[in-house]
Design a protein around this motif. Structure first.
Motif, PDB file in Angstrom:
ATOM      1  N   PRO A  37     -31.647  40.285  11.315  1.00  0.00           N
ATOM      2  CA  PRO A  37     -31.114  41.413  10.187  1.00  0.00           C
ATOM      3  C   PRO A  37     -29.186  41.516  10.891  1.00  0.00           C
ATOM      4  O   PRO A  37     -28.842  41.347  11.586  1.00  0.00           O
ATOM      5  N   LYS A  38     -28.820  41.291   9.468  1.00  0.00           N
ATOM      6  CA  LYS A  38     -27.076  41.832   9.764  1.00  0.00           C
ATOM      7  C   LYS A  38     -26.347  42.762  10.217  1.00  0.00           C
ATOM      8  O   LYS A  38     -25.700  42.805  10.650  1.00  0.00           O
ATOM      9  N   LEU A  39     -27.435  43.708  10.053  1.00  0.00           N
ATOM     10  CA  LEU A  39     -26.411  45.175   9.994  1.00  0.00           C
ATOM     11  C   LEU A  39     -26.441  46.033  11.732  1.00  0.00           C
ATOM     12  O   LEU A  39     -27.610  45.250  11.834  1.00  0.00           O
ATOM     13  N   PRO A  40     -24.917  46.072  12.045  1.00  0.00           N
ATOM     14  CA  PRO A  40     -25.207  46.622  13.256  1.00  0.00           C
ATOM     15  C   PRO A  40     -26.229  48.844  13.639  1.00  0.00           C
ATOM     16  O   PRO A  40     -26.604  48.818  12.785  1.00  0.00           O
ATOM     17  N   THR A  41     -26.486  47.846  15.016  1.00  0.00           N
ATOM     18  CA  THR A  41     -27.486  49.241  15.063  1.00  0.00           C
ATOM     19  C   THR A  41     -26.028  50.236  16.023  1.00  0.00           C
ATOM     20  O   THR A  41     -26.855  51.455  15.919  1.00  0.00           O
ATOM     21  N   SER A  42     -25.676  50.071  16.310  1.00  0.00           N
ATOM     22  CA  SER A  42     -24.663  50.816  16.636  1.00  0.00           C
ATOM     23  C   SER A  42     -23.527  51.181  15.917  1.00  0.00           C
ATOM     24  O   SER A  42     -22.409  50.382  15.723  1.00  0.00           O
ATOM     25  N   VAL A  91     -17.719  44.738   5.255  1.00  0.00           N
ATOM     26  CA  VAL A  91     -16.731  43.784   4.937  1.00  0.00           C
ATOM     27  C   VAL A  91     -17.311  43.317   3.215  1.00  0.00           C
ATOM     28  O   VAL A  91     -16.237  42.801   2.657  1.00  0.00           O
ATOM     29  N   LYS A  92     -17.859  42.651   3.031  1.00  0.00           N
ATOM     30  CA  LYS A  92     -18.701  41.805   2.012  1.00  0.00           C
ATOM     31  C   LYS A  92     -18.168  42.431   0.905  1.00  0.00           C
ATOM     32  O   LYS A  92     -17.728  42.255   0.089  1.00  0.00           O
ATOM     33  N   ASN A  93     -18.746  44.131   0.879  1.00  0.00           N
ATOM     34  CA  ASN A  93     -18.029  44.636  -0.309  1.00  0.00           C
ATOM     35  C   ASN A  93     -16.989  45.404  -0.056  1.00  0.00           C
ATOM     36  O   ASN A  93     -15.412  45.301  -1.410  1.00  0.00           O
ATOM     37  N   ARG A  94     -15.852  45.287   1.037  1.00  0.00           N
ATOM     38  CA  ARG A  94     -14.561  45.410   0.144  1.00  0.00           C
ATOM     39  C   ARG A  94     -14.003  43.861   0.494  1.00  0.00           C
ATOM     40  O   ARG A  94     -13.372  44.090  -0.701  1.00  0.00           O
ATOM     41  N   ARG A  95     -14.923  42.420   0.982  1.00  0.00           N
ATOM     42  CA  ARG A  95     -13.534  41.286   0.043  1.00  0.00           C
ATOM     43  C   ARG A  95     -14.316  41.741  -1.218  1.00  0.00           C
ATOM     44  O   ARG A  95     -13.515  41.523  -2.561  1.00  0.00           O
ATOM     45  N   ASP A  96     -15.176  41.882  -2.633  1.00  0.00           N
ATOM     46  CA  ASP A  96     -15.243  42.091  -3.334  1.00  0.00           C
ATOM     47  C   ASP A  96     -14.708  42.955  -4.718  1.00  0.00           C
ATOM     48  O   ASP A  96     -14.883  42.964  -5.213  1.00  0.00           O
ATOM     49  N   GLN A  97     -14.092  43.736  -3.609  1.00  0.00           N
ATOM     50  CA  GLN A  97     -13.644  44.554  -4.026  1.00  0.00           C
ATOM     51  C   GLN A  97     -11.779  44.075  -3.913  1.00  0.00           C
ATOM     52  O   GLN A  97     -10.649  45.109  -4.284  1.00  0.00           O
ATOM     53  N   GLY A  98     -11.470  43.174  -3.471  1.00  0.00           N
ATOM     54  CA  GLY A  98     -10.673  42.573  -3.433  1.00  0.00           C
ATOM     55  C   GLY A  98      -9.672  43.348  -2.002  1.00  0.00           C
ATOM     56  O   GLY A  98      -8.686  43.157  -1.769  1.00  0.00           O
ATOM     57  N   VAL A 152     -14.492  37.821   5.627  1.00  0.00           N
ATOM     58  CA  VAL A 152     -15.498  37.441   6.146  1.00  0.00           C
ATOM     59  C   VAL A 152     -16.274  36.916   6.825  1.00  0.00           C
ATOM     60  O   VAL A 152     -17.651  36.645   8.006  1.00  0.00           O
ATOM     61  N   GLN A 153     -16.058  35.678   7.149  1.00  0.00           N
ATOM     62  CA  GLN A 153     -15.764  34.613   8.183  1.00  0.00           C
ATOM     63  C   GLN A 153     -15.885  35.122   9.486  1.00  0.00           C
ATOM     64  O   GLN A 153     -16.967  35.340  10.060  1.00  0.00           O
ATOM     65  N   ASP A 154     -14.203  35.612   9.572  1.00  0.00           N
ATOM     66  CA  ASP A 154     -14.594  36.121  10.955  1.00  0.00           C
ATOM     67  C   ASP A 154     -15.908  37.762  11.094  1.00  0.00           C
ATOM     68  O   ASP A 154     -15.820  37.615  12.683  1.00  0.00           O
ATOM     69  N   ALA A 155     -16.559  38.079  10.106  1.00  0.00           N
ATOM     70  CA  ALA A 155     -17.070  38.710  11.024  1.00  0.00           C
ATOM     71  C   ALA A 155     -19.042  38.266  10.618  1.00  0.00           C
ATOM     72  O   ALA A 155     -19.795  38.722  11.400  1.00  0.00           O
ATOM     73  N   VAL A 156     -18.725  37.181   9.927  1.00  0.00           N
ATOM     74  CA  VAL A 156     -20.468  36.574  10.483  1.00  0.00           C
ATOM     75  C   VAL A 156     -20.170  36.084  11.901  1.00  0.00           C
ATOM     76  O   VAL A 156     -21.072  36.148  12.411  1.00  0.00           O
ATOM     77  N   ARG A 157     -19.188  35.499  12.403  1.00  0.00           N
ATOM     78  CA  ARG A 157     -19.389  35.153  14.126  1.00  0.00           C
ATOM     79  C   ARG A 157     -19.755  36.377  14.486  1.00  0.00           C
ATOM     80  O   ARG A 157     -20.241  36.429  15.791  1.00  0.00           O
ATOM     81  N   GLN A 158     -19.166  37.568  14.438  1.00  0.00           N
ATOM     82  CA  GLN A 158     -19.161  38.490  15.309  1.00  0.00           C
ATOM     83  C   GLN A 158     -20.940  38.946  15.389  1.00  0.00           C
ATOM     84  O   GLN A 158     -21.285  39.626  15.861  1.00  0.00           O
ATOM     85  N   PRO A 179     -33.233  31.338  21.764  1.00  0.00           N
ATOM     86  CA  PRO A 179     -32.707  32.509  20.794  1.00  0.00           C
ATOM     87  C   PRO A 179     -32.556  31.861  19.454  1.00  0.00           C
ATOM     88  O   PRO A 179     -31.883  30.132  19.465  1.00  0.00           O
ATOM     89  N   VAL A 180     -32.256  32.578  18.086  1.00  0.00           N
ATOM     90  CA  VAL A 180     -31.486  31.645  17.555  1.00  0.00           C
ATOM     91  C   VAL A 180     -30.613  32.326  17.041  1.00  0.00           C
ATOM     92  O   VAL A 180     -29.829  33.965  17.759  1.00  0.00           O
ATOM     93  N   ASP A 181     -29.429  31.997  15.963  1.00  0.00           N
ATOM     94  CA  ASP A 181     -28.050  32.253  15.590  1.00  0.00           C
ATOM     95  C   ASP A 181     -28.395  33.558  14.417  1.00  0.00           C
ATOM     96  O   ASP A 181     -27.302  33.989  14.089  1.00  0.00           O
ATOM     97  N   GLY A 182     -29.453  33.132  13.978  1.00  0.00           N
ATOM     98  CA  GLY A 182     -30.072  34.414  12.938  1.00  0.00           C
ATOM     99  C   GLY A 182     -29.446  34.371  11.217  1.00  0.00           C
ATOM    100  O   GLY A 182     -29.570  34.998  10.690  1.00  0.00           O
ATOM    101  N   ALA A 183     -28.898  33.320  11.030  1.00  0.00           N
ATOM    102  CA  ALA A 183     -27.963  32.932  10.009  1.00  0.00           C
ATOM    103  C   ALA A 183     -27.465  33.996   9.649  1.00  0.00           C
ATOM    104  O   ALA A 183     -27.805  34.315   7.878  1.00  0.00           O
ATOM    105  N   ALA A 184     -26.675  34.242   9.878  1.00  0.00           N
ATOM    106  CA  ALA A 184     -26.025  35.565   9.634  1.00  0.00           C
ATOM    107  C   ALA A 184     -24.968  35.004   8.185  1.00  0.00           C
ATOM    108  O   ALA A 184     -24.863  36.508   7.583  1.00  0.00           O
ATOM    109  N   GLY A 185     -25.043  34.182   8.479  1.00  0.00           N
ATOM    110  CA  GLY A 185     -24.087  33.253   6.949  1.00  0.00           C
ATOM    111  C   GLY A 185     -24.717  33.469   5.608  1.00  0.00           C
ATOM    112  O   GLY A 185     -24.267  32.913   4.218  1.00  0.00           O
ATOM    113  N   TRP A 186     -25.990  33.157   5.156  1.00  0.00           N
ATOM    114  CA  TRP A 186     -27.157  32.814   4.729  1.00  0.00           C
ATOM    115  C   TRP A 186     -27.083  33.385   3.839  1.00  0.00           C
ATOM    116  O   TRP A 186     -27.158  34.951   4.000  1.00  0.00           O
TER     117      TRP A 186
END
Lengths: 325, 328
Positions: free
Chosen positions: B12-17, B26-33, B40-46, B63-70
């Motif tokens: 899961p990509k969503l934070p719990t804290s 961040v993706k929603n903000r990207r979609d809104q310009g 987005v790429q920075d957020a994927v890495r974080q 461990p796995v990287d979680g496929a955060a960008g997929w």
């Protein structure tokens, strides 16, 4: 002269930005439930009037007061809790029901909204429910010993709601089972549960099934005890018609001609061609033309632009083929 | 003997804290310009960093990287291969999640690394070896629509060869373990067995990295004999959705590893560590000559983030209990 090619939609419409904002304000405690509902009613009237203006034959209320198609019901039924968001695709998330106890229907779930919507129009408004198999399959289960036990409890609850809609006057009741197409080994369970919901209902019954692998369930799908099966045809480029050639589709069909996951508005010629292809293997009196699925992921402008094209295309095909409603 | 722990697939990509980066926002903000692709790429890495930290805190060995960008389990890779275009949304088996269906419209080729930068970034964030993640060739083919004029065998072989090049690039980047997700092996019929083998063989033969062929949702009973001698290191079985996987234990070649999928990634109900440890003991008693990992049954992304985190913790607790019991 034959009859057929009625127009309808699958269920959901996009929420206008002001309503989205109001829902967020309500979630944050900044807007009362009464104020939100007042806005939902205003926007529901607007959706109904626009469907009438376009010329849709069988109307829906647009489900502007609902979130996810399972969560809306689960939030109103004892036995369910609701999870934190789960991703469905890309950046889309929904809150998923969790069965934590025996599931029951303690009060009407949709009847008041149906009555309100029907009071706004002389055209028939469909009652819109989610089927027991899909409710089960799209929920987590922390209570029931088996998928079957959960499905059959849900069937009893949804049956009560379907009869309440009929009692209120609904002539069309749509009970969606989009999960039907993915676990062929459970088709018989889905059919049995659906049969429990519809047994004795006099209203025309419809089920919507979408985005699955039809090779796995066709022609077994035709065993569903329902008058009409609504299918997404455009998204799969009308590939299903080849199946219907080898094994005829024997029920009424909700014939999807609009790709609801594309921003692009189809051309009238595209839609007409899709309908013409359908008429090669289906009778007009079998066909209810509609979008592939609910329109809630489109913008308001896109949704109505698509529907205007659809209705215009149907009118021209009716004229071309001498079909009346 | 220690039971190694690992996850299958994405996370899961969503934070719990509160305060953690929220990729969805961040993706929603990207979609809104209001945000850029770089944001987005920075957020994927974080997000990747947070997913790895969750596993590290819990004590996951592999461990796995979680496929955060997929966006889904297929298109991130299919989009990077030659011969594919990406079409409409379609339901991902019976999961109530969706993917955009890849369409094969020409000869399938490997044009260059697709996941290597993601892997490098993730590995740089972790002291432990990060398990690389790719779709399996048989499943990628079955999830796709073949609109090309070539035949099925050619397409399967080409996808296998293309993914083998991606796996080779991952090895060069330092990947020591590569996970291939093959849900369609469980749905394949006996007559599909030669095709499954033909797709997997070029991928597995000559690999320097260890490999897992993971089959979530259904046991690969009908095709197992055709793939059992291929040189995979581990076979991943979903023993919650598909208890028939237990029947495959006697057929697994000596010296291999079984990733026991006993932590249910598709139900919020939390397993008891003792119960899971007893099931591991059952496997050890049946085949003491095999090595075992404890795994999630499938991608934890089918769960909300809070429940996924609890499952990761329970996974490690159960493996430690089993390791302490030593198989008794």
């Amino acid at each position: 002269m034959s009859r057929g090619l009625w127009t309808t939609t699958v269920g959901s419409f996009p929420k206008p930005p002001r309503l989205e904002k109001a829902r967020q304000q309500h979630a944050r405690g900044e807007l009362s439930a009464e104020a939100l509902e007042a806005m939902e009613r205003e926007e529901t009237i607007a959706v109904i009037k626009r469907q009438e203006a376009i010329g849709i034959d069988i109307i829906v209320d647009g489900e502007l007061y609902r979130g996810d198609m399972t969560t809306y019901f689960a939030e109103r039924m004892p036995g369910f809790a609701i999870s934190n968001p789960v991703r469905s695709y890309g950046n889309r998330y929904y809150r998923k029901p969790i069965a934590v106890g025996p599931i029951r229907r303690k009060k009407p779930l949709t009847v008041d909204w149906w009555k309100f919507a029907q009071s706004q129009t002389s055209r028939p408004v469909k009652g819109m429910l989610t089927g027991p198999y899909t409710m089960m399959d799209w929920s987590f289960n922390e209570h029931y010993p088996s998928r079957e036990a959960m499905t059959m409890d849900l069937a009893e609850a949804i049956r009560e709601e379907a009869f309440a809609l009929q009692e209120a006057g609904a002539k069309y009741i749509q009970i969606d089972e989009p999960a039907l197409s993915v676990r062929p080994e459970e088709l018989s369970l889905a059919v049995r549960a659906f049969g429990r919901v519809t047994e004795g209902l006099q209203a025309k019954t419809i089920t919507h099934v979408c985005y699955g692998d039809f090779d796995l369930i066709y022609p077994g799908l035709l065993d569903m005890p329902v008058d009409q099966i609504d299918l997404e045809m455009a998204n799969s480029r009308y590939d299903l018609l080849d199946r219907f050639r080898s094994h005829p589709f024997t029920k009424e069909i909700g014939y999807g001609v609009l790709d609801v996951h594309s921003h692009r508005v189809e051309t009238k010629e595209e839609v007409k061609e899709g309908i013409r292809r359908g008429l090669e293997v289906l009778k007009p009196e079998q066909m209810y033309v509609d979008p592939d699925c609910g329109l809630k992921t489109r913008t308001v402008d896109e949704a109505f632009a698509k529907l205007e094209v659809m209705v215009q295309a149907v009118r021209e095909i009716r004229e071309e083929k001498g079909i009346t409603t | 003997m220690k039971i190694e722990t690992t996850l299958a697939g994405s996370y899961p990509k969503l934070p719990t804290s509160p305060g953690d980066i929220n990729l969805r926002v961040v993706k929603n903000r990207r979609d809104q310009g209001k945000a850029t692709e770089q944001d987005v790429q920075d957020a994927v890495r974080q997000t990747t960093r947070r997913i790895l930290e969750i596993q590290e805190r819990a004590g996951v060995d592999l461990p796995v990287d979680g496929a955060a960008g997929w966006d889904d389990a297929q298109t991130y890779v299919a989009r990077g291969l030659g011969g594919f275009q990406i079409a409409g949304l379609i339901r991902y088996l019976d999961t109530n999640t969706y993917y955009r269906q890849p369409e094969i419209v020409g000869p399938v080729t490997w044009k260059g690394p697709i996941t290597v930068e993601d892997f490098r970034a993730a590995q740089a964030m972790s002291e432990r070896p990060v398990k690389a993640f790719l779709p399996g060739p048989y499943s990628l083919y079955r999830f796709s629509k073949d609109r090309h004029e070539g035949n099925e065998g050619e397409a399967l072989a080409a996808i296998g060869a293309a993914l083998a090049k991606e796996a080779g690039a991952l090895e060069e980047a330092g990947a020591r373990w590569i996970h291939f997700e093959e849900p369609w092996l469980g749905r394949a019929h006996a007559e599909d067995a030669p095709k499954a083998r033909a797709a997997l063989a070029p991928l597995l033969e000559g690999r320097k990295a260890k490999t897992t062929v993971h089959v979530p949702f259904t046991a690969p009973t009908a095709v197992f004999d055709a793939i059992r001698e291929l040189p995979w290191t581990a076979i991943g079985l979903d023993l919650r959705e598909a208890p028939a996987g237990w029947d495959l234990l006697p057929r697994i070649p000596e010296g291999r590893t079984v990733a026991l999928g006993l932590i249910d990634a598709r139900n919020t109900k939390l397993e008891e560590a003792d119960e899971v440890a007893r099931e591991i003991a059952r496997a050890r008693a049946a085949r003491p000559d095999l090595a075992y990992q404890l795994s999630t049954t499938a991608s934890l992304e089918y769960l909300p983030a809070d429940k996924a985190e609890l499952k990761v913790t329970r996974l490690v607790e159960a493996a430690r209990t089993a390791s302490r019991n030593g198989g008794s």
